[in-house]
Design a protein around this motif. Sequence first.
Motif, PDB file in Angstrom:
ATOM      1  N   ALA A  44       0.831  -1.205   0.000  1.00 15.48           N
ATOM      2  CA  ALA A  44       0.000   0.000   0.000  1.00 15.48           C
ATOM      3  C   ALA A  44       0.865   1.255   0.000  1.00 15.48           C
ATOM      4  N   GLU A  45       0.429   2.244  -0.741  1.00 13.25           N
ATOM      5  CA  GLU A  45       1.084   3.561  -0.745  1.00 13.25           C
ATOM      6  C   GLU A  45       0.459   4.374   0.377  1.00 13.25           C
ATOM      7  N   ILE A  46       1.265   4.813   1.351  1.00  8.45           N
ATOM      8  CA  ILE A  46       0.770   5.598   2.477  1.00  8.45           C
ATOM      9  C   ILE A  46       1.054   7.067   2.200  1.00  8.45           C
ATOM     10  N   VAL A  47       0.017   7.895   2.188  1.00  5.11           N
ATOM     11  CA  VAL A  47       0.165   9.329   1.919  1.00  5.11           C
ATOM     12  C   VAL A  47      -0.470  10.114   3.058  1.00  5.11           C
ATOM     13  N   LEU A  48       0.339  10.846   3.815  1.00  9.72           N
ATOM     14  CA  LEU A  48      -0.221  11.759   4.806  1.00  9.72           C
ATOM     15  C   LEU A  48      -0.811  12.940   4.057  1.00  9.72           C
ATOM     16  N   CYS A  49      -2.056  13.256   4.366  1.00  8.44           N
ATOM     17  CA  CYS A  49      -2.799  14.297   3.652  1.00  8.44           C
ATOM     18  C   CYS A  49      -3.329  15.259   4.712  1.00  8.44           C
ATOM     19  N   THR A  50      -2.613  16.352   4.955  1.00 13.52           N
ATOM     20  CA  THR A  50      -2.791  17.129   6.176  1.00 13.52           C
ATOM     21  C   THR A  50      -2.873  18.633   5.924  1.00 13.52           C
ATOM     22  N   GLY A  51      -3.465  19.317   6.875  1.00 16.98           N
ATOM     23  CA  GLY A  51      -3.442  20.767   6.856  1.00 16.98           C
ATOM     24  C   GLY A  51      -2.125  21.324   7.357  1.00 16.98           C
ATOM     25  N   ARG A  52      -1.312  20.473   7.969  1.00 19.82           N
ATOM     26  CA  ARG A  52      -0.003  20.907   8.457  1.00 19.82           C
ATOM     27  C   ARG A  52       0.891  21.344   7.301  1.00 19.82           C
ATOM     28  N   GLY A  53       1.917  22.120   7.658  1.00 20.29           N
ATOM     29  CA  GLY A  53       2.959  22.433   6.710  1.00 20.29           C
ATOM     30  C   GLY A  53       3.883  21.244   6.529  1.00 20.29           C
ATOM     31  N   THR A  54       4.731  21.343   5.528  1.00 21.40           N
ATOM     32  CA  THR A  54       5.602  20.226   5.177  1.00 21.40           C
ATOM     33  C   THR A  54       6.522  19.834   6.326  1.00 21.40           C
ATOM     34  N   ASP A  55       7.218  20.793   6.913  1.00 19.52           N
ATOM     35  CA  ASP A  55       8.178  20.475   7.970  1.00 19.52           C
ATOM     36  C   ASP A  55       7.508  19.985   9.248  1.00 19.52           C
TER      37      ASP A  55
END
Length: 273
Positions: A44-55
């Motif tokens: 499975a490809e795990i992708v965090l999809c967030t309102g946070r910034g990259t760092d």
Amino acid sequence: MNKKREQLPYQLIALDVDGTLLRDDHSLSEANISTIREAANRGAEIVLCTGRGTDSALPVLEELGLEGTLITHNGAVIVDSRNRELLAEEGFEPAVIEPLIRHARTNGIHFDVCTAFELWVEALNDEVSAMYEKYLVNPRQVADVLAADDRLVKLTVFGTIAQMDQVEKDWQALLPDAISLIRSGDFFVDVMRRGVSKGAALRKLSAVKGISLERVMAIGNYYNDVAMLEEAGLGIAVANSPDGVKAAADQVTASNNDDGVHWAIQQYILQKA
């Protein structure tokens, strides 16, 4: 295509971070870590999809022991974590948000602006600094965020629930056509380029990777996750989500404090593979 991945009901798992993957104390449970790693090991490809910034999102991916693609800033940015390569960016010029900044300054509402990799503020106090620390953010203090010579990807205001309710009402009349706002949490309102969403970014990323949206599972908890839940073949809301978010989802799992991500991946992917 990866043979193991073909055997999984869903090839890509898009995970919101705060209020979904993380518990209320911003920690990762061992159950979530173990199950996510198992899904990744099985293709499975795990992708965090967030309102946070990259760092702010990268340390979460590292704690999971993974690397790969991140969707950050509510879909305004897509980054490869392995080399911090910026794969996509949907930004706007600082002057576009001048009416909103003026309103926030006048009403004493805390705000920050983000580029793909930085967060800038004009003012800091103990409460605001503690909030940034909780989200693993190291803000850069500047005299005037509108003097930035970089394109911005997001404006965020932070305050009480009552303050954010009022901001949502007041800013509807101030929004330029080029941008839109979304409530990203009880205490946050975000402004981004119009058309930007986690769902739009997920659709773009899926196309690049050659994965049908029908083979995407997304898990979230708040209104900025709705577009992502609706785009995915299977959209799952955690139990702590508002009713409006649950209504947009296909299924509801346990809360963020009760390993909802773990249970959803086990039930809909690993046990059916």
